[in-house]
Design an enzyme around this catalytic site. Structure first.
Site, PDB file in Angstrom:
ATOM      1  NE  ARG A 347     -18.793   4.635  35.879  1.00  0.00           N
ATOM      2  CZ  ARG A 347     -19.400   4.422  34.709  1.00  0.00           C
ATOM      3  NH1 ARG A 347     -19.686   5.449  33.905  1.00  0.00           N
ATOM      4  NH2 ARG A 347     -19.738   3.198  34.341  1.00  0.00           N
ATOM      5  NE  ARG A 358     -12.936   6.611  38.034  1.00  0.00           N
ATOM      6  CZ  ARG A 358     -13.513   5.415  38.082  1.00  0.00           C
ATOM      7  NH1 ARG A 358     -14.416   5.074  37.202  1.00  0.00           N
ATOM      8  NH2 ARG A 358     -13.212   4.556  39.019  1.00  0.00           N
ATOM      9  CG  ASP A 489     -10.124  -1.360  39.072  1.00  0.00           C
ATOM     10  OD1 ASP A 489      -9.638  -1.988  38.122  1.00  0.00           O
ATOM     11  OD2 ASP A 489     -10.826  -0.347  38.913  1.00  0.00           O
ATOM     12  CD  GLU A 633     -14.400  -2.473  44.550  1.00  0.00           C
ATOM     13  OE1 GLU A 633     -14.515  -1.869  45.643  1.00  0.00           O
ATOM     14  OE2 GLU A 633     -14.132  -1.897  43.479  1.00  0.00           O
ATOM     15  CG  HIS A 640     -21.088  -2.609  37.388  1.00  0.00           C
ATOM     16  ND1 HIS A 640     -20.215  -1.682  36.878  1.00  0.00           N
ATOM     17  CD2 HIS A 640     -21.317  -3.477  36.378  1.00  0.00           C
ATOM     18  CE1 HIS A 640     -19.943  -1.973  35.623  1.00  0.00           C
ATOM     19  NE2 HIS A 640     -20.598  -3.061  35.295  1.00  0.00           N
TER      20      HIS A 640
END
Length: 798
Positions: A347, A358, A489, A633, A640
């Site tokens: 990523r 990241r 997360d 989310e 995913h």
């Protein structure tokens, strides 16, 4: 609206309109030297790392989002007109300017025609090289002689560290020093400090890149961005291109760029071929050497041919011909290619991921990413799998991020207890058995690998520590604690809260551990895990089932999430799909839970993560509330998870439903209505706006996502049903009843399997007979010892 088409023969996606809703991108290069390029030549280049090795500048979230890039401008000295070889950045009217972009396997070709001049630029990185090539051909299709100049353009960074370059301007405006040596541009940063190749992560060190043009006469240069663009101008109207001549500027700090002006004089019908080379090293050393190697331009053609052959071979581990041409385009090229690019860059490098947040291998993401390309690049996957196993610490948890450039197993600091994520090492139970089943390398379970912080263990021992890690961190109901996060997360049940999703993963882990113990004839370990599983199943049934579906978890004080008792987030996709995948659900529970997924979560564009979205719950637990309802989310279609729903329905024998779910989010399904999804119709994305959003159907964050691996895995192993086992291979398709069959060819343990599936009874699942090389096989499993070097397999469904 349609902007392009799949060219399956050449394994390309052809963009016929350059004004795509978003920039549609591709990747060049390798894990050593990588680049991103869009259909309008935007993007950037990096060495080893998108965050610590980016030497071509990129401004994220700019307008347009892909500028600057790798541009070639043309100036007509007779008319004074100018344009670019790609539609952007100049942006000539599309009723006058023709453009076509072909994205292929690690190369992109952009062709254009304007005022009788045809240009074609092919961008690629030759195999095992630390430079990229722009292979240029300019042709005069008009009836008169043309006197043109070409101008290369790319914007350099003041520091290879991406965060410094974009934000620390009081520093990086003083670090670059540009030179031109024998017509080759030298881009130097921190040139008075020695290079430190053994310490790549040290940002303050001397570094150089170069740019050269081969095959055309250089007549000028510019290396200062302001001198090239001019005051208050943009990439669309650079003063140098407008005037038709370079100023020969040399940047000393400030904002460096790379422009070489070359002469193009063409009679009618005549073409000019030349090559732009951009690479790592000094102009007077690596630059001169590589330029000399390309004095014969045909070498570039040979390099491109080798690159295509290499990639086309890599993606050929499985091919299929189904009744759905758009599905075929994904299986045979784009889905596996997407998996490989995600495997390469995790990523850390895209038009969205800046690598500043990241830059490394996120543990949970990377371990899942192995599943897609496992059969195609098995040795590469094994090497990185071992790296990630050494990212597990001796407690059984994992380092959140493994940095390959500096990782030192046995010497890393273990995370603090509050930093652990509960799902990280449980993904090893998907990846490690997948590797062993693919290769038959059962001895891998006995291989000894170090922990990240201290000590070592067999791979089997690492797996046991992962189980113990979660068992030791259980809450009031005996379910695994959520810790810092549990894959999502944005759900933080905390150290004493409990995650039902992780409970499903742990149940899957115990089941796999039992199978492994049985395989290794380790009766003691088998009995240990079986006893845990027996007790654990009781806890799942007692505390996770909510009457119609499985809950999502408990807050530390016992408050339920994902329950009918909640006014928001009553039902989640993850525990329903994983109750089937893990075997935790009874047959009745599985059917009921997935029925409610269809009724509550499924939409025309994919399955929402939860319903209803959050607006007023405890935001210290439900961090998804930070986002708008119907996005990411917070009740968005998190792509995913879509593959998990496809797998669950296939395991239940629901071929029609599995295929419906797949097609609802499959990129190629939107090729003729790209205005809905907006992003590339050839790669998956992270998320899509769901029904609660006014932007319902719009997709975001393409390329680098766990969506890639799970989509490909669901298609190939559960819809096509071709699944490696420890001692053979299972063929158990679950397909739409209207399909009369399909064909597939798969490589398996250095053998070739030609598979023909017949579904004359129009069933969704069920194998009536397998005929292997004229021998009838009972059931849907073929032992490896029965396989020849080349095999012809006929599968009769019924």
């Amino acid at each position: 609206m349609q902007y392009g088409y799949f060219d399956d023969k050449n394994k390309e996606y052809v963009i016929t309109r350059p004004d795509t809703p978003k920039s549609w991108s591709n990747y060049l290069g390798s894990k050593e030297f990588g680049a991103i390029i869009t259909n309008n030549a935007g993007g950037y280049t990096f060495y080893k790392s998108g965050g610590m090795g980016r030497f071509i500048r990129m401004r994220f979230n700019s307008v347009p989002m892909d500028q600057p890039g790798r541009y070639i401008y043309f100036h007509d000295h007779d008319s004074g007109e100018y344009w670019s070889a790609s539609w952007q950045p100049v942006g000539k009217p599309l009723d006058q300017y023709k453009s076509q972009c072909c994205h292929g396997t690690a190369y992109t070709r952009i062709a254009s025609e304007y005022k009788g001049i045809i240009s074609e630029v092919t961008y690629f990185v030759p195999l095992n090289c630390l430079y990229e090539l722009w292979k240029v051909r300019v042709t005069n299709k008009s009836q008169r002689k043309r006197n043109l100049s070409g101008f290369t353009y790319q914007e350099y960074t003041g520091s290879w560290n991406a965060l410094d370059d974009l934000l620390n301007l009081q520093y990086v405006q003083y670090t670059a020093q540009m030179r031109v040596i024998d017509g080759i541009i030298d881009h130097g940063t921190n040139v008075n400090i020695p290079p430190m190749p053994e310490n790549f992560e040290e940002k303050d060190q001397g570094r150089h890149t170069f740019q050269a043009v081969v095959g055309a006469r250089i007549i000028g240069y510019d290396t200062n961005r302001e001198a090239f663009l001019g005051p208050y101008r943009s990439y669309s109207n650079p003063i140098v291109v407008e005037k038709g001549r370079c100023s020969n500027s040399l940047a000393y700090g400030d904002n460096p760029c790379g422009t070489l002006q070359f002469e193009i004089t063409l009679d009618p019908g005549q073409s000019l071929d030349c090559l732009v080379i951009v690479g790592i090293g000094k102009a007077d050393e690596e630059g001169k050497r590589i330029v000399a190697e390309y004095n014969d331009l045909s070498r570039a053609d040979n390099e491109l041919s080798h690159l295509k052959e290499y990639w086309h071979t890599r993606i050929k581990g499985l091919t299929a011909e189904t009744p759905d041409p758009l599905l075929n385009s994904m299986i045979n090229m784009w889905s596996i290619y997407n998996c490989m690019i995600t495997f390469a860059w995790s990523r850390a490098a895209s038009l969205i991921y800046t690598a500043s947040e990241r830059d490394g291998l996120g543990y949970r993401d990377t371990v899942q990413d192995f599943l897609g390309p496992m059969h195609a690049i098995t040795d590469e996957v094994r090497e990185r799998l071992e790296l990630m196993i050494t990212g597990q610490v001796s407690t059984g948890g994992a380092m959140p991020v493994v940095r390959p450039l500096s990782h030192k197993p046995g010497q890393e600091k273990a995370p603090d207890e509050e930093e652990y994520r509960s799902d990280d090492c449980l993904w090893l139970f998907n990846a490690i058995p997948a590797y062993v089943k693919e290769t038959g390398n059962i001895a891998f379970y006995n291989k000894v690998l170090p922990y990240a912080d201290k000590g070592e263990d067999t791979v089997m021992g690492h797996l046991k520590r992962a189980i113990l890690f979660n068992m030791e961190r259980s809450g009031a109901h005996g379910l695994p604690c959520g810790l810092r996060a549990d894959w999502n997360d944005c759900l933080r049940f905390g150290h004493n809260g409990e995650s039902v999703f992780v409970a499903m993963q742990l149940r899957f882990a115990l089941k796999e551990y039992i199978d492994i113990s049985r395989l290794l004839n380790n009766k003691a370990e088998e009995e240990w895990a079986a006893s845990l599983l027996h007790d654990f199943d009781k806890k799942i049934q007692q505390h996770a089932w909510d009457g119609q579906w499985f809950m999502r978890g408990y807050r530390f004080d016992g408050l339920k999430f994902g329950s009918k008792e909640n006014h928001e987030g009553q039902i989640y996709l993850n525990p329903q799909a994983w109750s089937v995948i893990s075997g935790a659900a009874t047959k009745e529970q599985a059917e009921t839970a997935m029925k409610h997924v269809r009724e509550r979560l499924a939409t025309d564009y994919g399955i929402s993560l939860c319903d209803p979205p959050y607006t007023s719950s405890d935001y210290t637990i439900v961090r998804a509330q930070l986002m708008n309802p119907g996005t990411k989310e917070n009740g968005g279609i998190f792509v995913h998870t879509q593959g998990w729903a496809v797998i669950a329905e296939a395991m239940l024998g629901h071929g029609n439903q599995a295929y419906t779910y797949l097609k609802s989010y499959l990129p190629s399904s939107y090729n003729d209505k790209a205005e809905i999804r907006e992003i590339e119709p050839y790669v998956v994305c992270q998320s899509t706006h769901s029904k609660c959003s006014p932007a319902f159907g719009k997709s975001r964050i393409p390329w680098l996502s766990g969506s890639a691996t799970w989509t490909y895995y669901a298609i190939t192993q559960y819809i096509l049903g071709i699944r490696p086992e420890y001692s053979g291979i299972t063929i158990d398709p679950c397909i739409p009843s209207e399909w009369t069959g399909f064909r597939a060819t798969r490589k398996f343990r250095n053998k070739i399997l030609h598979i023909e599936v017949k579904n004359e009874k129009n069933v969704e699942k069920g194998v009536e007979q397998i005929i292997l090389n004229d021998e009838a096989i009972n059931g849907n499993y073929i032992p490896v010892e029965k396989l020849r070097q080349e095999n012809y397999i006929r599968v009769i469904m019924g």
